[in-house]
Write an enzyme that holds these catalytic residues in place. Structure first.
Site, PDB file in Angstrom:
ATOM      1  N   PHE A   1      32.617  24.572  46.284  1.00 13.37           N
ATOM      2  CA  PHE A   1      32.468  25.181  44.962  1.00 13.37           C
ATOM      3  C   PHE A   1      33.763  25.883  44.616  1.00 13.37           C
ATOM      4  CE2 PHE A   1      31.628  28.529  41.923  1.00 13.37           C
ATOM      5  CZ  PHE A   1      30.925  27.850  40.952  1.00 13.37           C
TER       6      PHE A   1
ATOM      7  N   ASP B   1      40.790  28.533  49.030  1.00 11.26           N
ATOM      8  CA  ASP B   1      40.088  29.276  47.987  1.00 11.26           C
ATOM      9  C   ASP B   1      39.305  30.398  48.671  1.00 11.26           C
ATOM     10  OD1 ASP B   1      38.425  30.274  46.050  1.00 11.26           O
ATOM     11  OD2 ASP B   1      37.761  28.322  45.297  1.00 11.26           O
TER      12      ASP B   1
ATOM     13  N   LYS C   1      36.906  37.428  42.147  1.00 12.29           N
ATOM     14  CA  LYS C   1      35.708  38.224  42.419  1.00 12.29           C
ATOM     15  C   LYS C   1      36.029  39.679  42.808  1.00 12.29           C
ATOM     16  CE  LYS C   1      32.317  34.646  42.765  1.00 12.29           C
ATOM     17  NZ  LYS C   1      32.592  33.274  43.148  1.00 12.29           N
TER      18      LYS C   1
HETATM   19  C1  LIG Z   1      32.948  32.119  42.305  1.00  9.06           C
HETATM   20  C2  LIG Z   1      33.922  31.173  42.864  1.00  9.06           C
HETATM   21  C3  LIG Z   1      34.863  30.542  42.037  1.00  9.06           C
HETATM   22  C4  LIG Z   1      34.864  30.682  40.533  1.00  9.06           C
HETATM   23  O1  LIG Z   1      35.058  31.990  40.092  1.00  9.06           O
HETATM   24  P1  LIG Z   1      34.705  32.374  38.572  1.00  9.06           P
HETATM   25  O2  LIG Z   1      35.261  33.758  38.433  1.00  9.06           O
HETATM   26  O3  LIG Z   1      33.220  32.325  38.456  1.00  9.06           O
HETATM   27  O4  LIG Z   1      35.381  31.383  37.714  1.00  9.06           O
HETATM   28  C5  LIG Z   1      35.795  29.718  42.631  1.00  9.06           C
HETATM   29  N1  LIG Z   1      35.807  29.526  43.965  1.00  9.06           N
HETATM   30  C6  LIG Z   1      34.927  30.109  44.785  1.00  9.06           C
HETATM   31  C7  LIG Z   1      35.011  29.876  46.255  1.00  9.06           C
HETATM   32  C8  LIG Z   1      33.928  30.936  44.265  1.00  9.06           C
HETATM   33  O5  LIG Z   1      33.025  31.491  45.066  1.00  9.06           O
END
Ligand SMILES: *Cc1c(COP(=O)(O)O)cnc(C)c1O
Length: 388
Positions: A130, A215, A244
């Protein structure tokens, strides 16, 4: 509720107030928040140092755009790069934007430095990953629900099984500019890769001259007990995405940190964001970096992770769940007899907010300010919710 677009299916709880690990709904009922904004609230709701930093900045300067400079941009970049042992930072707002930025930087590097033929760069990604919701990012998703109906898709991605370093190496060819992975897959249900996986991927990337992009939007900034989860594997990515928790639960703040020679490829006019690196975001991000520099939250996670592990083990032995995965203060539980949704509703009835991810998995991510007693409360509610 007919004017709000239906792209979420929330629990039937309306929050009015929150502090630390607790939220209070409009009826006055208190809940332990074990979702913590999908880890955006790692430091709890309204952490005093973060709120103070935001307040002070609100009274001074909130937005300039990048058309001019402001005095917090360089300190923010310095604080986060020194915290993460990286060279350069490019500020954005949301997680998806940070991932998009990393993709652009990697492709640019591939064409400029690796001389990959134009418009043919590929990036290897993992099944179950994700990385956000934009059209390019859903183009690399293996999740039918996230992807179906949003084509045509951005080409240039190869999907390989997560945790299999051999399959990943085999997918790399002369067009490959980067490998993009989560060091622990969060939305997939806290999937921790096999020991040695990340180190093996790092070696493959070195050998093939391919960028490693990690990520850490959900896994980073304390959740697993380290500043970055890649620290636990003893590796450094070429680019790391943060988001986040970087915004302290106050404002959206994201960034790409990593190699200066790669990020320098994004020259003026090639990339940007109106709000990226705004003064309010920098003030909060600086305060977040300060909190992490103190090491206090990492120590809390180190102390509490064994407590959570013991309770997770006990839950598995109860026979009421299929599988349990834990790292730091992060737990993924595959439930047996009920759906994830049912379990989260039953937990809410017991005063604990958690949310399913996919149909049969619950992901628990309490704020890192949680106490041992509160962790037990969370696990008691979970044990009751999964029981027949
Ligand atoms: C939440 C998340 C995203 C996307 O972040 P948004 O601020 O919702 O666009 C991307 N990568 C990972 C691993 C995430 O948990």
């Amino acid at each position: 509720m007919t004017t709000l677009a239906p792209n979420y299916h929330p629990l039937d709880i309306e929050i009015a107030h929150a502090e630390g690990a607790w939220v209070t709904d409009t009826a006055g009922i208190r809940y332990l928040d074990c979702l913590a904004g999908y880890s955006a609230l790692n430091f709890g709701h309204r952490h005093p140092a973060l709120v103070a930093a935001a307040h002070a900045q609100l009274d001074r300067l909130t937005l300039t755009s990048r058309a001019v400079r402001h005095e917090l941009l360089e300190p923010f970049a310095q604080a986060v790069t020194s915290l993460t042992g990286t060279e350069m930072l490019l500020p954005m707002n949301t997680g998806a934007e940070a991932v998009e930025t990393a993709i652009k930087a990697a492709r640019k590097w591939g064409y400029d430095v690796r001389s990959v033929p134009s418009d043919s760069a590929t990036i290897v990604v993992a099944e179950g990953a994700f990385h956000g919701r934009t059209t390019t990012i859903v183009s690399m998703s293996s999740d039918a629900e996230a992807r179906t109906g949003f084509g045509p898709y951005t080409p240039g991605f190869r999907i390989v099984p997560y945790g299999d370093a051999g399959a990943l190496a085999a997918a790399i060819d002369e067009t490959t500019v980067a490998v993009l992975l989560e060091p622990v897959q969060g939305e997939a249900g806290v999937i921790v890769p096999p020991e040695g996986y990340l180190a093996a991927v790092r070696e493959t990337c070195n050998a093939q001259d391919v960028l490693l992009i990690l990520d850490e939007i959900q896994s980073g900034l304390g959740r697993t007990g380290a500043i970055l989860t890649q620290d636990l594997a003893g590796i450094r990515a070429d680019l790391t995405t943060l988001g986040k928790a970087l915004g302290g639960g106050i404002v959206p703040v994201s960034a790409v940190v990593g190699r200066a020679d790669v990020l320098r490829g994004l020259t003026p006019g090639t990339h940007g964001s109106t709000f990226g690196g705004n003064p309010l975001a920098c003030a909060v991000g600086l305060a977040v970096a300060e909190l992490l520099r103190s090491g206090l939250f990492q120590k809390r996670v180190a102390a509490l992770a064994p407590v959570l592990a013991a309770r997770a083990d006990q839950l598995l032995r109860s026979g009421h769940v299929r599988a349990v995965r834990q790292i730091g203060l992060w737990l993924g539980v595959d439930v047996l007899a009920r759906t994830g949704r049912e379990v989260s509703e039953r937990m809410a009835a017991n005063g604990v907010i958690a949310k399913e991810t996919h149909d049969h998995t619950i992901r628990l991510a309490p704020p890192l300010c949680v106490t041992e007693e509160e962790l037990h409360l969370m696990m008691d509610a979970l044990a009751r919710a999964v029981a027949p």
